[in-house]
Scaffold this active site. Structure first.
Site, short mmCIF file in Angstrom:
data_model
loop_
_atom_site.label_atom_id
_atom_site.label_comp_id
_atom_site.label_asym_id
_atom_site.label_seq_id
_atom_site.Cartn_x
_atom_site.Cartn_y
_atom_site.Cartn_z
N ASP A 106 54.03 -13.44 102.23
CA ASP A 106 55.23 -14.00 101.61
C ASP A 106 54.89 -14.79 100.35
OD1 ASP A 106 57.96 -14.30 101.41
OD2 ASP A 106 58.07 -16.03 102.76
N ALA A 129 64.01 -24.87 112.09
CA ALA A 129 62.85 -25.65 111.65
C ALA A 129 63.28 -26.62 110.56
CB ALA A 129 61.75 -24.73 111.12
N GLY A 136 65.88 -25.15 107.96
CA GLY A 136 66.49 -23.85 108.18
C GLY A 136 67.31 -23.90 109.44
N SER A 137 67.47 -22.77 110.12
CA SER A 137 68.30 -22.74 111.32
C SER A 137 67.66 -23.47 112.48
CB SER A 137 68.58 -21.29 111.71
OG SER A 137 67.37 -20.61 111.98
N LYS A 161 56.31 -30.17 109.67
CA LYS A 161 57.25 -29.07 109.92
C LYS A 161 57.49 -29.01 111.42
CE LYS A 161 57.94 -24.23 108.56
NZ LYS A 161 57.33 -23.10 107.82
#
Length: 339
Positions: free
Chosen positions: A125, A15, A12-13, A32
């Protein structure tokens, strides 16, 4: 733990998730990673995941801090699920999973949710992209937006609203609360995703109108008519707008839809169809923030700000990845005990 980092399999931006392996045992796991100065959410995820042990939750392997390219990196090590996500499986099944297999996955997700809820944790989520598949079962992953119900376990600051707008419960979209019933609503949306290959809400033009519709329209996602009466009744218990009337994970596990007799027909069916190398060609891991597309179901909000504000700001990149397991040049040593 001494380990070497392989190719990135999701990012992602801030991670990224990589395949990694131990230098001593050749054990393969997922790492991660985020820059240490920006890793508050990842450290929270590590704290939660380290306290969990369930066959229905992706396993915690540990954490460390490394220096890479002159940056300190916080690394969370987790079980590597070879066969990808439930969303991948939906695509492999041409956009529709058969009802007995839906029941099979749903029961295991519920067993994971019951485990979390009895320990005072809300995932926040639940969706196909955060359910990972192995040879024998489905497991819940990605606790970047998870929260403790018990105020003793919470940080001193207020907990943010987190999750994916398309899967948010009405009370969450209104900013009122995010507790165990919100996970059950999201499970109902995930079942629709499995049954139809589409999103639980149709004719959505933008995230703000979606959240308004969820919060204030009085509507629930349409239950697919192709499902059996038992399955539709099960879904109605998940998608009750009043959170106090929504069934709990414990109650749903006793619903006739999940009876073993309904699942016997898949006893000899392959659980998944992917191979160790082909799965790495897919975007099987998601960071705390995910790629923005026209399908709001794959956007994740995890911020102190309102869902309406944050959903407009998400905009991350995704890519395609390919890993050759037998190519030593594709692995880099991250940490050695002798150093």
């Amino acid at each position: 733990m001494d380990w070497t980092r392989g190719h990135t399999i999701g990012h992602g931006s801030s991670a990224s998730v990589s395949v990694a392996k131990s230098r001593w045992s050749d054990e393969v796991f997922a790492v991660k990673s985020m820059e240490l100065s920006k890793s508050q959410l990842l450290q929270k995820e590590q704290k939660i995941l380290s306290k969990l042990s369930s066959p229905y939750i992706v396993s915690y392997k540990g954490y460390d801090v490394t220096k890479e390219s002159n940056k300190l990196m916080f690394n969370l090590m987790m079980e590597y699920m070879l066969d990808g996500t439930l969303s991948d499986e939906i695509r492999r099944k041409d956009g529709r999973i058969k009802e007995p297999l839906i029941g099979y996955y749903t029961k295991q997700i519920l067993q994971g949710l019951e485990y979390l809820h009895t320990r005072g944790i809300v995932h926040c989520d639940i969706k196909g992209q955060n359910i990972f598949l192995g040879k024998t079962r489905a497991k819940i992953a990605d606790f970047g937006c998870a929260r403790w119900i018990d105020p003793v376990e919470r940080d001193s600051c207020a907990e943010p609203i987190g999750g994916t707008p398309m899967f948010m419960a009405p009370e969450v979209a209104r900013g009122e609360e995010q507790r165990c019933p919100a996970d059950i609503w999201a499970l109902g949306c995930t079942i629709i995703e499995m049954a139809t290959g589409g999103s639980p809400w149709a004719n959505v033009t933008n995230a703000a109108s979606l959240l308004y519709r969820i919060a204030f329209s009085g509507q629930s996602p349409e239950i697919p008519k192709l499902l059996s009466l038992q399955a539709r009744d099960f879904l109605s218990k998940c998608l009750t707008r009043d959170s106090k009337e929504r069934w709990t994970a414990k109650e749903l596990l006793k619903h006739p839809f999940l009876e073993e007799s309904n699942l016997n027909c898949i006893a000899n069916q392959d659980f998944v169809t992917s191979s160790p190398t082909s799965i790495l060609d897919q975007d099987i891991w998601n960071s705390v923030e995910e790629s923005e597309t026209m399908d709001f179901s794959i956007q994740t909000v995890c911020s102190m700000d309102s869902p309406f504000h944050r959903v407009r700001e998400l905009g991350l990149n995704s890519g395609e990845f390919n890993l050759k397991w037998d190519d030593d040049e594709r692995w880099i040593t991250v940490r050695r005990s002798s150093e």
